[in-house]
Scaffold this motif. Structure first.
Motif, PDB file in Angstrom:
ATOM      1  N   PRO A 292       0.847  -1.205   0.000  1.00 63.04           N
ATOM      2  CA  PRO A 292       0.000   0.000   0.000  1.00 63.04           C
ATOM      3  C   PRO A 292       0.878   1.250   0.000  1.00 63.04           C
ATOM      4  O   PRO A 292       2.044   1.195   0.400  1.00 63.04           O
ATOM      5  CB  PRO A 292      -0.776  -0.117   1.297  1.00 63.04           C
ATOM      6  CG  PRO A 292       0.185  -0.832   2.226  1.00 63.04           C
ATOM      7  CD  PRO A 292       0.923  -1.813   1.357  1.00 63.04           C
ATOM      8  N   ASN A 293       0.334   2.351  -0.382  1.00 62.72           N
ATOM      9  CA  ASN A 293       1.073   3.606  -0.420  1.00 62.72           C
ATOM     10  C   ASN A 293       0.109   4.752  -0.087  1.00 62.72           C
ATOM     11  O   ASN A 293      -0.760   5.041  -0.930  1.00 62.72           O
ATOM     12  CB  ASN A 293       1.690   3.841  -1.795  1.00 62.72           C
ATOM     13  CG  ASN A 293       2.687   4.991  -1.789  1.00 62.72           C
ATOM     14  OD1 ASN A 293       2.997   5.552  -0.756  1.00 62.72           O
ATOM     15  ND2 ASN A 293       3.182   5.336  -2.983  1.00 62.72           N
ATOM     16  N   PRO A 294       0.173   5.263   1.118  1.00 57.68           N
ATOM     17  CA  PRO A 294       1.180   5.122   2.184  1.00 57.68           C
ATOM     18  C   PRO A 294       1.163   3.736   2.833  1.00 57.68           C
ATOM     19  O   PRO A 294       0.181   3.021   2.765  1.00 57.68           O
ATOM     20  CB  PRO A 294       0.785   6.200   3.195  1.00 57.68           C
ATOM     21  CG  PRO A 294      -0.132   7.131   2.463  1.00 57.68           C
ATOM     22  CD  PRO A 294      -0.818   6.306   1.461  1.00 57.68           C
ATOM     23  N   THR A 295       2.300   3.436   3.514  1.00 55.84           N
ATOM     24  CA  THR A 295       2.440   2.152   4.186  1.00 55.84           C
ATOM     25  C   THR A 295       2.926   2.363   5.600  1.00 55.84           C
ATOM     26  O   THR A 295       3.599   3.343   5.903  1.00 55.84           O
ATOM     27  CB  THR A 295       3.430   1.254   3.427  1.00 55.84           C
ATOM     28  OG1 THR A 295       3.551   0.012   4.125  1.00 55.84           O
ATOM     29  CG2 THR A 295       4.810   1.892   3.351  1.00 55.84           C
ATOM     30  N   LYS A 296       2.586   1.395   6.462  1.00 57.24           N
ATOM     31  CA  LYS A 296       3.083   1.434   7.841  1.00 57.24           C
ATOM     32  C   LYS A 296       4.378   0.652   7.987  1.00 57.24           C
ATOM     33  O   LYS A 296       5.047   0.745   9.009  1.00 57.24           O
ATOM     34  CB  LYS A 296       2.042   0.886   8.800  1.00 57.24           C
ATOM     35  CG  LYS A 296       0.775   1.736   8.897  1.00 57.24           C
ATOM     36  CD  LYS A 296      -0.168   1.188   9.946  1.00 57.24           C
ATOM     37  CE  LYS A 296      -1.438   2.030  10.034  1.00 57.24           C
ATOM     38  NZ  LYS A 296      -1.152   3.406  10.497  1.00 57.24           N
ATOM     39  N   GLY A 297       4.711  -0.176   6.956  1.00 54.49           N
ATOM     40  CA  GLY A 297       5.946  -0.947   7.078  1.00 54.49           C
ATOM     41  C   GLY A 297       6.281  -1.764   5.847  1.00 54.49           C
ATOM     42  O   GLY A 297       7.321  -1.567   5.221  1.00 54.49           O
ATOM     43  N   LEU A 298       5.390  -2.694   5.422  1.00 58.12           N
ATOM     44  CA  LEU A 298       5.674  -3.576   4.296  1.00 58.12           C
ATOM     45  C   LEU A 298       5.255  -2.924   2.974  1.00 58.12           C
ATOM     46  O   LEU A 298       4.189  -2.317   2.866  1.00 58.12           O
ATOM     47  CB  LEU A 298       4.951  -4.899   4.459  1.00 58.12           C
ATOM     48  CG  LEU A 298       5.476  -5.854   5.537  1.00 58.12           C
ATOM     49  CD1 LEU A 298       4.607  -7.101   5.610  1.00 58.12           C
ATOM     50  CD2 LEU A 298       6.934  -6.230   5.270  1.00 58.12           C
ATOM     51  N   ILE A 299       6.164  -3.052   1.976  1.00 56.55           N
ATOM     52  CA  ILE A 299       5.858  -2.619   0.608  1.00 56.55           C
ATOM     53  C   ILE A 299       5.721  -3.886  -0.233  1.00 56.55           C
ATOM     54  O   ILE A 299       6.644  -4.715  -0.280  1.00 56.55           O
ATOM     55  CB  ILE A 299       6.976  -1.747   0.024  1.00 56.55           C
ATOM     56  CG1 ILE A 299       7.262  -0.544   0.930  1.00 56.55           C
ATOM     57  CG2 ILE A 299       6.602  -1.274  -1.375  1.00 56.55           C
ATOM     58  CD1 ILE A 299       8.486   0.246   0.492  1.00 56.55           C
ATOM     59  N   SER A 300       4.587  -4.020  -0.916  1.00 55.96           N
ATOM     60  CA  SER A 300       4.368  -5.161  -1.808  1.00 55.96           C
ATOM     61  C   SER A 300       4.529  -4.716  -3.253  1.00 55.96           C
ATOM     62  O   SER A 300       4.053  -3.638  -3.645  1.00 55.96           O
ATOM     63  CB  SER A 300       2.960  -5.742  -1.606  1.00 55.96           C
ATOM     64  OG  SER A 300       2.831  -6.289  -0.303  1.00 55.96           O
ATOM     65  N   PHE A 301       5.223  -5.553  -4.044  1.00 54.65           N
ATOM     66  CA  PHE A 301       5.455  -5.248  -5.449  1.00 54.65           C
ATOM     67  C   PHE A 301       4.544  -6.120  -6.313  1.00 54.65           C
ATOM     68  O   PHE A 301       4.382  -7.320  -6.065  1.00 54.65           O
ATOM     69  CB  PHE A 301       6.922  -5.532  -5.826  1.00 54.65           C
ATOM     70  CG  PHE A 301       7.898  -4.645  -5.117  1.00 54.65           C
ATOM     71  CD1 PHE A 301       8.387  -3.517  -5.738  1.00 54.65           C
ATOM     72  CD2 PHE A 301       8.331  -4.950  -3.827  1.00 54.65           C
ATOM     73  CE1 PHE A 301       9.302  -2.700  -5.087  1.00 54.65           C
ATOM     74  CE2 PHE A 301       9.233  -4.140  -3.180  1.00 54.65           C
ATOM     75  CZ  PHE A 301       9.732  -3.008  -3.801  1.00 54.65           C
ATOM     76  N   SER A 302       3.954  -5.536  -7.352  1.00 53.11           N
ATOM     77  CA  SER A 302       3.182  -6.307  -8.334  1.00 53.11           C
ATOM     78  C   SER A 302       3.558  -5.830  -9.719  1.00 53.11           C
ATOM     79  O   SER A 302       4.002  -4.687  -9.901  1.00 53.11           O
ATOM     80  CB  SER A 302       1.678  -6.125  -8.088  1.00 53.11           C
ATOM     81  OG  SER A 302       1.311  -4.762  -8.230  1.00 53.11           O
ATOM     82  N   ASN A 303       3.399  -6.716 -10.745  1.00 50.90           N
ATOM     83  CA  ASN A 303       3.776  -6.314 -12.101  1.00 50.90           C
ATOM     84  C   ASN A 303       2.827  -6.961 -13.097  1.00 50.90           C
ATOM     85  O   ASN A 303       2.173  -7.955 -12.815  1.00 50.90           O
ATOM     86  CB  ASN A 303       5.224  -6.701 -12.388  1.00 50.90           C
ATOM     87  CG  ASN A 303       5.426  -8.195 -12.462  1.00 50.90           C
ATOM     88  OD1 ASN A 303       5.354  -8.768 -13.529  1.00 50.90           O
ATOM     89  ND2 ASN A 303       5.686  -8.824 -11.306  1.00 50.90           N
ATOM     90  N   THR A 304       2.721  -6.378 -14.260  1.00 50.04           N
ATOM     91  CA  THR A 304       1.819  -6.843 -15.313  1.00 50.04           C
ATOM     92  C   THR A 304       2.545  -7.682 -16.354  1.00 50.04           C
ATOM     93  O   THR A 304       1.948  -8.103 -17.345  1.00 50.04           O
ATOM     94  CB  THR A 304       1.150  -5.655 -15.996  1.00 50.04           C
ATOM     95  OG1 THR A 304       2.153  -4.800 -16.545  1.00 50.04           O
ATOM     96  CG2 THR A 304       0.319  -4.861 -14.996  1.00 50.04           C
ATOM     97  N   ALA A 305       3.816  -7.916 -16.203  1.00 50.28           N
ATOM     98  CA  ALA A 305       4.594  -8.740 -17.145  1.00 50.28           C
ATOM     99  C   ALA A 305       5.773  -9.319 -16.389  1.00 50.28           C
ATOM    100  O   ALA A 305       6.086  -8.907 -15.275  1.00 50.28           O
ATOM    101  CB  ALA A 305       5.051  -7.909 -18.341  1.00 50.28           C
ATOM    102  N   ASN A 306       6.389 -10.321 -17.023  1.00 55.81           N
ATOM    103  CA  ASN A 306       7.557 -10.925 -16.382  1.00 55.81           C
ATOM    104  C   ASN A 306       8.715  -9.938 -16.404  1.00 55.81           C
ATOM    105  O   ASN A 306       9.201  -9.559 -17.466  1.00 55.81           O
ATOM    106  CB  ASN A 306       7.954 -12.214 -17.098  1.00 55.81           C
ATOM    107  CG  ASN A 306       6.887 -13.287 -16.914  1.00 55.81           C
ATOM    108  OD1 ASN A 306       6.246 -13.345 -15.864  1.00 55.81           O
ATOM    109  ND2 ASN A 306       6.697 -14.125 -17.937  1.00 55.81           N
ATOM    110  N   ILE A 307       9.147  -9.464 -15.233  1.00 55.11           N
ATOM    111  CA  ILE A 307      10.231  -8.489 -15.113  1.00 55.11           C
ATOM    112  C   ILE A 307      11.307  -9.087 -14.232  1.00 55.11           C
ATOM    113  O   ILE A 307      11.022  -9.615 -13.154  1.00 55.11           O
ATOM    114  CB  ILE A 307       9.731  -7.175 -14.499  1.00 55.11           C
ATOM    115  CG1 ILE A 307       8.687  -6.519 -15.405  1.00 55.11           C
ATOM    116  CG2 ILE A 307      10.882  -6.209 -14.228  1.00 55.11           C
ATOM    117  CD1 ILE A 307       8.069  -5.291 -14.806  1.00 55.11           C
TER     118      ILE A 307
END
Length: 550
Positions: A476-491
């Motif tokens: 989430p952004n803002p976050t309290k601690g953990l940042i999760s990454f997501s992508n729409t293609a193989n990167i």
């Protein structure tokens, strides 16, 4: 009321003075000059004993003082006090010392009393000075020397001597008063009480002779209040006190919010960024300036009084070196405001302004190039007596032309802007990254506040980098601690770098490989604020994301 009473010195704050019928009588006595006196026709010596403060005795030859003698026609009088009244204008012309002498043959005079006369800016102001004397005389000589400012002229409205009077009323002023300004205003309402009693008349109502009445709005600064009261025997008592209103209110910075901007073109390393500060103050915004006394700010023009003196020509050069001009006065309102500000700052003598005819004789223009046609010449001025190419403003607000042969304090005018202590000015090329801009905003009383904001410039990404950036999301952004990454293609990522706003690297993850949804980084130990996340793939495409840590 036939009791005897000696006079006391008025000038000290809160001290009472008394006076009644005097020795000099303009209807039967004649004042004659003493010493070297050069007076204009309407300001001759007889005015000094006419007990009319609207007239005055003026002497252009102040080098030996201003003096006079009065033969009281064979009547013996024992003077024990002197009343002195300031003239209508130009406080710098007031004398600073006196000597009183008596004679019984009109030739041989004996010194009775000497003393000093404290300088005051109040006009038509009466003070009484007592002295010890037990000898009667039929003639008196009074001589006054010194000046309260840079002047070759002495002047006095009235002088009177006294011998004995009845009981005078007792007037009581408060102690000096100090208050803070009313919030949001450059003044304060001040209430005070002055009482007066007389042995025969009982309670009397005092009058304000100078200053402001109780309940009035007093401006920031020091206001002298002078009160007097007169009984039915025409005995007058006076007292005085000061009201000081302190501006203790800070300016409002008017700081802009943080600014984020993208460079205009791919490959640009800077971007032009414009911003606006909107500072305000309940009184006057003006920056401190070394060797100058701040005076006022009029329509974005800051005015100062030089602490040092200059010849006019050198003052014009010095003003340019300060980034301004010798001051321009554009209208009658500005003339009054500047005159009052100079007086408040203690600049009683003539002050140089930027009006001169050095280029074309008889054609006065402003050093600033301002097209203002306002002037406030004294009667008969400018007269170019001795090649007078420059102009001074006097304590009365009138102007006089002067030569380049003497030195004066001068009025400096500069464009007002808050003082920038860090960063870049508006309209500058800001580099990629974050630049912190800091300003100090100061008012005339010396109160100051800081203004600080960030300008962040992002690089303009290439097509590939834009595509790369758009395929990655941080939540989430803002976050309290953990940042999760997501992508729409193989990167496949080479690195993830987290930086603060100053570009300092706080955390690095290398050799990540193919990025899968749900990949996380923990920043729970970071302080709350904004951070940059820099991602680089295996093809060296770079994306920078912003993340807010709560």
């Amino acid at each position: 009321m036939n009791k005897k009473l000696l006079f006391v010195l008025l000038f000290l704050t809160g001290v009472t003075t008394n006076f009644a019928q005097g020795i000099f009588d303009d209807s039967i006595h004649t004042a004659t000059t003493f010493g070297s006196v050069n007076s204009p026709g309407g300001e001759a010596v007889q005015n000094v004993i006419d007990q009319n403060s609207n007239t005055k005795f003026l002497d252009f030859n102040a080098f030996d003082g201003i003096g006079f003698e009065v033969d009281i026609l064979g009547v013996s009088s024992t003077a024990v006090a002197m009343e002195f009244v300031t003239a209508n204008d130009a406080p710098e012309r007031d004398p600073t010392n006196y000597e009183i002498s008596g004679s019984n043959d009109g030739v041989n005079f004996t010194s009775i009393a000497t003393g000093t006369i404290p300088c005051v800016s109040t006009r038509f102001f009466s003070r009484t000075f007592s002295f010890t004397n037990t000898t009667s005389y039929t003639s008196y000589r009074l001589n006054f020397t010194g000046t309260c400012g840079a002047s070759s002229i002495n002047q006095i409205a009235d002088v009177q001597l006294f011998e004995s009077i009845g009981d005078s009323p007792v007037i009581t002023c408060p102690s000096n008063i100090t208050v803070n300004n009313t919030t949001g205003q450059c003044d304060a309402i001040v209430n005070y009480t002055v009482t007066a009693n007389d042995t025969e008349d009982g309670m009397l109502t005092p009058n304000v002779t100078s200053g402001l009445p109780s309940g009035a709005s007093f401006p920031v600064g020091i206001t002298e209040v002078f009160m007097n009261v007169t009984d039915t025997d025409n005995n007058t008592s006076s007292c005085s006190f000061t009201v000081t209103v302190v501006d203790n209110e800070d300016p409002v910075a008017g700081c802009p919010a943080n600014i984020m901007q993208t460079a205009a073109n791919f490959g640009d390393t800077t971007a032009v960024v414009n911003y606006t500060l909107s500072p305000t103050d309940n009184c006057v915004l003006i920056n401190p300036l070394t060797d100058f006394t701040p005076l006022t700010n009029i329509n974005g023009k800051a005015y100062y009084l030089s602490n040092n003196v200059f010849t006019p020509a050198n003052a014009f050069l010095d003003a340019i070196s300060q980034g301004g001009f010798v001051g321009t006065i554009r209208n009658a309102s500005d003339n009054t405001a500047i005159t009052e500000a100079i007086a408040t700052a203690g600049g009683a003598a003539d002050v140089l302004i930027g009006f001169s005819d050095t280029d074309v004789e008889g054609t006065f223009v402003w050093q600033s190039g301002d097209a203002s046609t306002f002037d406030n010449w004294n009667p008969g001025e400018p007269n170019n007596a001795g090649n007078e190419d420059y102009t001074v403003i006097q304590s009365s607000g009138g102007w006089n032309d002067i030569t380049n042969g003497s030195s004066y304090r001068y009025l400096l005018e500069v464009d007002y802007a808050p003082t920038q202590t860090a960063g870049l000015p508006s309209g500058a090329d800001f580099p990629i990254g974050t630049t912190t801009n800091t300003f100090t905003i100061t008012d005339l009383a010396g109160n100051s506040v800081m203004c600080s904001f960030d300008v962040t410039v992002d690089a303009n990404l290439s097509v590939a980098e834009n595509s790369f950036s758009n395929r990655i999301k941080l939540t989430p952004n803002p976050t309290k601690g953990l940042i999760s990454f997501s992508n729409t293609a193989n990167i496949s990522l080479e690195s993830i770098v987290i930086m603060d706003l100053n570009g300092r690297i706080l955390q690095t993850v290398m050799n990540i490989g193919q990025l899968s949804d749900g990949e996380t980084i923990d920043i729970s130990n970071f302080a709350a604020g904004m951070y940059f996340v820099r991602l680089q793939d295996i093809e060296n495409n770079i994306a920078v994301k912003r993340i807010i840590k709560q």
